[in-house]
Design an enzyme around this catalytic site. Sequence first.
Site, PDB file in Angstrom:
ATOM      1  N   HIS A  46       0.838  -1.201   0.000  1.00  5.02           N
ATOM      2  CA  HIS A  46       0.000   0.000   0.000  1.00  5.02           C
ATOM      3  C   HIS A  46       0.878   1.259   0.000  1.00  5.02           C
ATOM      4  O   HIS A  46       2.054   1.225   0.362  1.00  5.02           O
ATOM      5  CB  HIS A  46      -0.931   0.023   1.211  1.00  5.02           C
ATOM      6  CG  HIS A  46      -0.200  -0.002   2.514  1.00  5.02           C
ATOM      7  ND1 HIS A  46       0.417   1.106   3.060  1.00  5.02           N
ATOM      8  CD2 HIS A  46       0.022  -1.009   3.390  1.00  5.02           C
ATOM      9  CE1 HIS A  46       0.991   0.796   4.195  1.00  5.02           C
ATOM     10  NE2 HIS A  46       0.768  -0.489   4.424  1.00  5.02           N
ATOM     11  N   ASP A 317       4.018  -4.553   3.373  1.00  9.79           N
ATOM     12  CA  ASP A 317       5.449  -4.812   3.245  1.00  9.79           C
ATOM     13  C   ASP A 317       5.799  -6.207   3.757  1.00  9.79           C
ATOM     14  O   ASP A 317       6.697  -6.869   3.225  1.00  9.79           O
ATOM     15  CB  ASP A 317       6.275  -3.742   3.962  1.00  9.79           C
ATOM     16  CG  ASP A 317       5.853  -3.480   5.399  1.00  9.79           C
ATOM     17  OD1 ASP A 317       4.807  -4.008   5.828  1.00  9.79           O
ATOM     18  OD2 ASP A 317       6.566  -2.736   6.091  1.00  9.79           O
TER      19      ASP A 317
END
Length: 432
Positions: A46, A317
């Site tokens: 994101h 991540d």
Amino acid sequence: MRQTIKLLMLAAILTLCGPATQAQTKRSDDFKARYKLKEVVVMSRHNIRSPLTSGGAAYMRVTPNQWFKWSSPSSQLSVRGGVLETEMGQFFRKWVVDEGLLPDNYRPTGEEVLFYANSRQRTFATAKYFSAGFLPFANVEITHKLQEDKMDPMFTPQFTKMNDTYRQKVLAEMETLHGGPKAWMEAQKPTLDLMEQVLDMANSPAAKNDTTHFWFGDTRFKIEKGSEPKMSGCYTLANSVADALVLQCYESESMSAFGHELTTDQWRAICKVKEVYDGLLFTTHSAAVNLANPLVSRIREELNKSDRKFTFLCGHDSNLASIGAALRFVFPETEDALEIHTPIGSKLVFEKWNDGTDDYVAVNLVYQSLTQLQNRTLLSLEVPPMVLTITIEGLTANSDGLYRLSDLDARMAETMAEYDAIEDATTEIFLP
């Protein structure tokens, strides 16, 4: 993608340097003549969000200073993050059109395009903004499986199998990562001291409860079936604060924090606090084959779909990190970025090429540079984002930097077999 960008960069060099680079330019032209882009699978992190918690959150109590006023509620994609992701979508549109994968202003038909995001607001919104830039004439549906802000098991890096033997293997890898606990704790101390000074932690509300230092000796790991790997202790607080500091840097367009002008190297060191934390939890190989199994399976499935042309998966991540560790990818250190391996908004891009006989894959890390993030640079083929080559340990690329799809598929099958071989027994473990 890498070849397109190299061609543009080489053309610019040729203008300045004359005929010396013509051979390189011809090789890039030859690549485009010999290979055709057949499919792209993107695993995206994101884009810029506000810190994960607000109000009386711990990161807010470690400084007497006021944090940046965010443009979005806690944990959600910021306005800047949405703008940046739209720009990234526009770049990908120009690239796939230039490569002949899709026509300009394409409207998807059938199963050619898939957008699938975790149900967190920041991941869903990232996919939505990317789709607006990528397919502006199509109101693309973003697939998400659960209610807003629930974690989809596909994107949740959780242990779904556990037993004592497997547990010991995971913990042994954690113990040796970064040279072992004593080594990585000592290595982070100068940065933790810097963070304390920047925050004026000694005069913070937290100091009233004796929380005046990030230095720690109380780190504990928790590994439990059905949960993500977890860490408790002061380093968890340091991770949370480092995360908030870096996000504030991105959002505020400033390299200073609470009146302290920091160098890029200092910011990268602060980012490393978080990357060490994530690395310990998500990037040991034995843990990653468990944590990343749903996404490895899905990416493999997508790369073998004959009717798919573009897939966009949006998560976190931790997803990029665990996929890389599971498949033994070697991430290069980033250039012109604060985060060292998987910057905010970065994409792990699988490009499937065909030479008329065989399918090949290039794997790249694509991200907006620090300059592009802060300036909201309009991206194009002439002004591309950063593109770094991912290498795959144990596999051999051809002279054009491509891996055979069959070799990558075998690696994915091997990783999935490692997961299948884990015998399951419900266990909860604490490591001092």
